[in-house]
Design a protein around this motif. Structure first.
Motif, PDB file in Angstrom:
ATOM      1  N   ALA A  13       0.953  -1.299   0.038  1.00 62.73           N
ATOM      2  CA  ALA A  13      -0.066   0.067  -0.131  1.00 62.73           C
ATOM      3  C   ALA A  13       0.820   1.162  -0.019  1.00 62.73           C
ATOM      4  N   GLY A  14       1.941   1.233   0.633  1.00 62.31           N
ATOM      5  CA  GLY A  14       3.000   2.337   0.690  1.00 62.31           C
ATOM      6  C   GLY A  14       3.643   2.485  -0.636  1.00 62.31           C
ATOM      7  N   LEU A  15       3.985   1.576  -1.254  1.00 60.05           N
ATOM      8  CA  LEU A  15       4.698   1.812  -2.443  1.00 60.05           C
ATOM      9  C   LEU A  15       3.829   2.373  -3.623  1.00 60.05           C
ATOM     10  N   PHE A  16       2.313   1.897  -3.552  1.00 55.41           N
ATOM     11  CA  PHE A  16       1.275   2.041  -4.265  1.00 55.41           C
ATOM     12  C   PHE A  16       1.158   3.823  -4.292  1.00 55.41           C
ATOM     13  N   GLN A  17       1.396   4.365  -3.096  1.00 50.59           N
ATOM     14  CA  GLN A  17       1.032   5.943  -2.963  1.00 50.59           C
ATOM     15  C   GLN A  17       2.573   6.497  -3.186  1.00 50.59           C
ATOM     16  N   ARG A  18       3.683   5.945  -3.009  1.00 46.64           N
ATOM     17  CA  ARG A  18       4.969   6.447  -3.121  1.00 46.64           C
ATOM     18  C   ARG A  18       5.743   6.462  -4.342  1.00 46.64           C
ATOM     19  N   LEU A  19       5.769   5.572  -5.038  1.00 47.16           N
ATOM     20  CA  LEU A  19       6.587   5.396  -6.112  1.00 47.16           C
ATOM     21  C   LEU A  19       6.327   6.460  -7.218  1.00 47.16           C
ATOM     22  N   PRO A  20       7.374   6.968  -7.934  1.00 44.87           N
ATOM     23  CA  PRO A  20       7.260   8.022  -8.921  1.00 44.87           C
ATOM     24  C   PRO A  20       6.393   7.262  -9.965  1.00 44.87           C
ATOM     25  N   LEU A  21       5.858   8.217 -10.794  1.00 48.07           N
ATOM     26  CA  LEU A  21       4.660   7.508 -11.781  1.00 48.07           C
ATOM     27  C   LEU A  21       5.589   6.637 -12.718  1.00 48.07           C
ATOM     28  N   GLY A  22       6.570   6.843 -13.091  1.00 46.60           N
ATOM     29  CA  GLY A  22       7.468   5.920 -14.346  1.00 46.60           C
ATOM     30  C   GLY A  22       7.611   4.670 -13.771  1.00 46.60           C
ATOM     31  N   PHE A  23       7.571   4.534 -12.485  1.00 43.85           N
ATOM     32  CA  PHE A  23       7.739   3.186 -11.947  1.00 43.85           C
ATOM     33  C   PHE A  23       6.455   2.235 -11.485  1.00 43.85           C
ATOM     34  N   ARG A  24       5.546   3.273 -11.461  1.00 39.66           N
ATOM     35  CA  ARG A  24       4.574   2.689 -10.662  1.00 39.66           C
ATOM     36  C   ARG A  24       3.727   1.432 -11.367  1.00 39.66           C
ATOM     37  N   GLY A  25       3.564   1.457 -12.757  1.00 38.20           N
ATOM     38  CA  GLY A  25       3.091   0.312 -13.485  1.00 38.20           C
ATOM     39  C   GLY A  25       3.656  -1.006 -13.156  1.00 38.20           C
TER      40      GLY A  25
ATOM     41  N   GLN B  59      -6.717   9.220 -11.846  1.00 35.07           N
ATOM     42  CA  GLN B  59      -6.261   9.195 -10.413  1.00 35.07           C
ATOM     43  C   GLN B  59      -5.235   8.000 -10.338  1.00 35.07           C
ATOM     44  N   GLY B  60      -4.686   7.384 -11.003  1.00 34.35           N
ATOM     45  CA  GLY B  60      -3.543   6.344 -10.866  1.00 34.35           C
ATOM     46  C   GLY B  60      -4.142   5.001 -10.392  1.00 34.35           C
ATOM     47  N   GLY B  61      -5.432   4.784 -10.518  1.00 31.35           N
ATOM     48  CA  GLY B  61      -6.018   3.495 -10.085  1.00 31.35           C
ATOM     49  C   GLY B  61      -6.541   3.695  -8.568  1.00 31.35           C
ATOM     50  N   GLU B  62      -7.246   2.544  -8.221  1.00 31.70           N
ATOM     51  CA  GLU B  62      -7.788   2.650  -6.646  1.00 31.70           C
ATOM     52  C   GLU B  62      -7.337   1.380  -6.047  1.00 31.70           C
ATOM     53  N   TRP B  63      -6.596   1.567  -4.829  1.00 23.64           N
ATOM     54  CA  TRP B  63      -6.064   0.408  -4.096  1.00 23.64           C
ATOM     55  C   TRP B  63      -7.321  -0.048  -3.338  1.00 23.64           C
ATOM     56  N   CYS B  64      -7.365  -1.437  -3.478  1.00 26.89           N
ATOM     57  CA  CYS B  64      -8.695  -1.917  -2.687  1.00 26.89           C
ATOM     58  C   CYS B  64      -8.419  -2.530  -1.263  1.00 26.89           C
ATOM     59  N   ALA B  65      -9.126  -1.953  -0.548  1.00 24.88           N
ATOM     60  CA  ALA B  65      -8.712  -2.575   0.912  1.00 24.88           C
ATOM     61  C   ALA B  65      -8.509  -3.935   1.214  1.00 24.88           C
ATOM     62  N   GLY B  66      -7.639  -4.424   2.045  1.00 23.82           N
ATOM     63  CA  GLY B  66      -7.728  -5.654   2.365  1.00 23.82           C
ATOM     64  C   GLY B  66      -7.013  -6.754   1.443  1.00 23.82           C
ATOM     65  N   SER B  67      -6.658  -5.714   0.263  1.00 26.39           N
ATOM     66  CA  SER B  67      -5.591  -6.729  -0.816  1.00 26.39           C
ATOM     67  C   SER B  67      -4.483  -7.095  -0.566  1.00 26.39           C
TER      68      SER B  67
ATOM     69  N   PHE C 155       0.578  -7.112  -7.689  1.00 27.25           N
ATOM     70  CA  PHE C 155      -0.733  -7.285  -7.120  1.00 27.25           C
ATOM     71  C   PHE C 155      -1.667  -6.469  -7.737  1.00 27.25           C
ATOM     72  N   GLY C 156      -1.602  -6.601  -9.330  1.00 23.82           N
ATOM     73  CA  GLY C 156      -2.706  -5.822 -10.013  1.00 23.82           C
ATOM     74  C   GLY C 156      -4.103  -6.582  -9.728  1.00 23.82           C
ATOM     75  N   ASP C 157      -4.472  -7.728  -9.119  1.00 22.20           N
ATOM     76  CA  ASP C 157      -5.716  -8.204  -8.970  1.00 22.20           C
ATOM     77  C   ASP C 157      -6.222  -7.186  -7.552  1.00 22.20           C
ATOM     78  N   GLY C 158      -5.354  -6.948  -6.725  1.00 23.79           N
ATOM     79  CA  GLY C 158      -5.743  -5.976  -5.746  1.00 23.79           C
ATOM     80  C   GLY C 158      -6.035  -4.687  -5.883  1.00 23.79           C
ATOM     81  N   VAL C 159      -6.156  -4.044  -7.232  1.00 19.45           N
ATOM     82  CA  VAL C 159      -6.368  -2.915  -7.484  1.00 19.45           C
ATOM     83  C   VAL C 159      -7.443  -2.487  -8.636  1.00 19.45           C
ATOM     84  N   GLN C 160      -8.250  -1.614  -8.667  1.00 19.24           N
ATOM     85  CA  GLN C 160      -9.377  -1.275  -9.593  1.00 19.24           C
ATOM     86  C   GLN C 160      -8.395  -0.227 -10.491  1.00 19.24           C
ATOM     87  N   GLY C 161      -8.632  -0.722 -11.737  1.00 17.56           N
ATOM     88  CA  GLY C 161      -7.831   0.272 -12.940  1.00 17.56           C
ATOM     89  C   GLY C 161      -6.370  -0.121 -13.186  1.00 17.56           C
TER      90      GLY C 161
END
Length: 301
Positions: free
Chosen positions: A263-275, A293-301, A281-287
């Motif tokens: 969850a922390g990396l999802f918020q902190r990583l620069p955009l060029g690396f986030r993908g 907005q850079g996708g949505e982190w799913c709680a509990g994923s 853990f793509g299955d735990g994210v919407q988008g």
């Protein structure tokens, strides 16, 4: 697509490609898009509440990624819009690429009935069906790809089959997820085979994408080669975040890659690396990483 929208999308593309731009910058940029749409300031069929089929399909032909972003923006303003659009896309049997992309990144949406012909869309279809537990519908070699991700099939034959199918193009969406689950023996076999098929830059990128800390000394030695130093330094930054610490097993941005760090990396990583996180853990994210907005982190994923 009017000039204001084109400018917004061009500026957004620059942000997404930057190894220094932040998620906060992307979200601020996207809020301006939503505000302009809500106020009726964009002279584009994609920005109006009513979207005709011919305008939708014409826009997808001209700018696939930009149109998908606009569909996500429409869904933010008009709840239920993404499902309405997906039904229209699924009904179109000529090209199911956009419907498969949406199904892969939004598991609540229905899947198309036709397996896509485009290779880059086939990985979206495989992801979509995997997320829904419907992998029996997959064709080969994608069925074996899903089995390999689950640890039920050998990696190297799958890599060889998909490399031949794709002719070495658009490899990251299907190859990187295999590298992140590979053990040391499997990753060595894949890298040895690919070193014959591709170039040194490909091998260097995969060392980084694997997040295996054991590759840090190899990369440190390879950066002495001036022709490769830029590629090597980018992978070292991905693994270490500019820090000197090395962790056992897998690491990213200088910290152990674990359930807690995601969850922390999802918020902190620069955009060029986030993908790259989506390979883990793509299955735990919407988008997707380039979603609104850079996708949505799913709680509990």
């Amino acid at each position: 697509m009017n000039d204001d929208l084109k400018l917004h999308l061009a500026q957004r593309a620059i942000l997404l490609a930057s190894d220094d731009a932040t998620l906060a910058q992307l979200r601020s940029h996207d809020r301006k898009l939503l505000a302009a749409m809500e106020q009726g300031l964009l002279d584009s069929p994609l920005a109006g509440k009513t979207l005709a089929d011919e305008d939708l399909f014409r826009a997808l032909d001209k700018d696939f990624a930009g149109t998908l972003l606009m569909l996500e923006a429409r869904a933010r303003l008009w709840p239920g819009e993404l499902l309405r659009v997906q039904h229209r896309l699924v009904a179109c049997t000529e090209d199911s690429s956009a419907a498969w992309w949406l199904a892969a990144h939004y598991p609540s949406l229905p899947c198309p009935y036709v397996f896509p012909e485009r290779h880059d869309a086939q990985v979206w279809a495989a992801r979509a069906l995997q997320r829904r537990g419907r992998t029996s519908m997959l064709e080969e070699p994608w069925r074996s790809w899903v089995s390999a991700l689950a640890g039920e099939a050998a990696l190297l034959p799958v890599v060889q089959a998909l490399w031949d199918l794709s002719q070495g193009q658009d490899w990251e969406p299907w190859l990187a997820p295999l590298m992140v689950i590979a053990d040391q023996k499997q990753s060595a076999a894949v890298l040895n085979w690919l070193s014959i098929q591709g170039d040194d830059r490909l091998v260097i990128q995969l060392m980084g994408l694997s997040c295996q800390s054991r590759f840090l000394p190899w990369l440190a030695n390879m950066r002495r080669d001036e022709a490769l130093s830029e590629t090597v330094m980018r992978e070292l930054r991905w693994l270490t975040g500019g820090q000197t610490s090395r962790h056992e097993g897998h690491q990213c941005w200088g910290e152990p890659l674990s359930e807690e760090s995601r969850a922390g990396l999802f918020q902190r990583l620069p955009l060029g690396f986030r993908g790259r996180l989506w390979h883990w853990f793509g299955d735990g994210v919407q988008g997707a990483a380039n979603s609104l907005q850079g996708g949505e982190w799913c709680a509990g994923s």
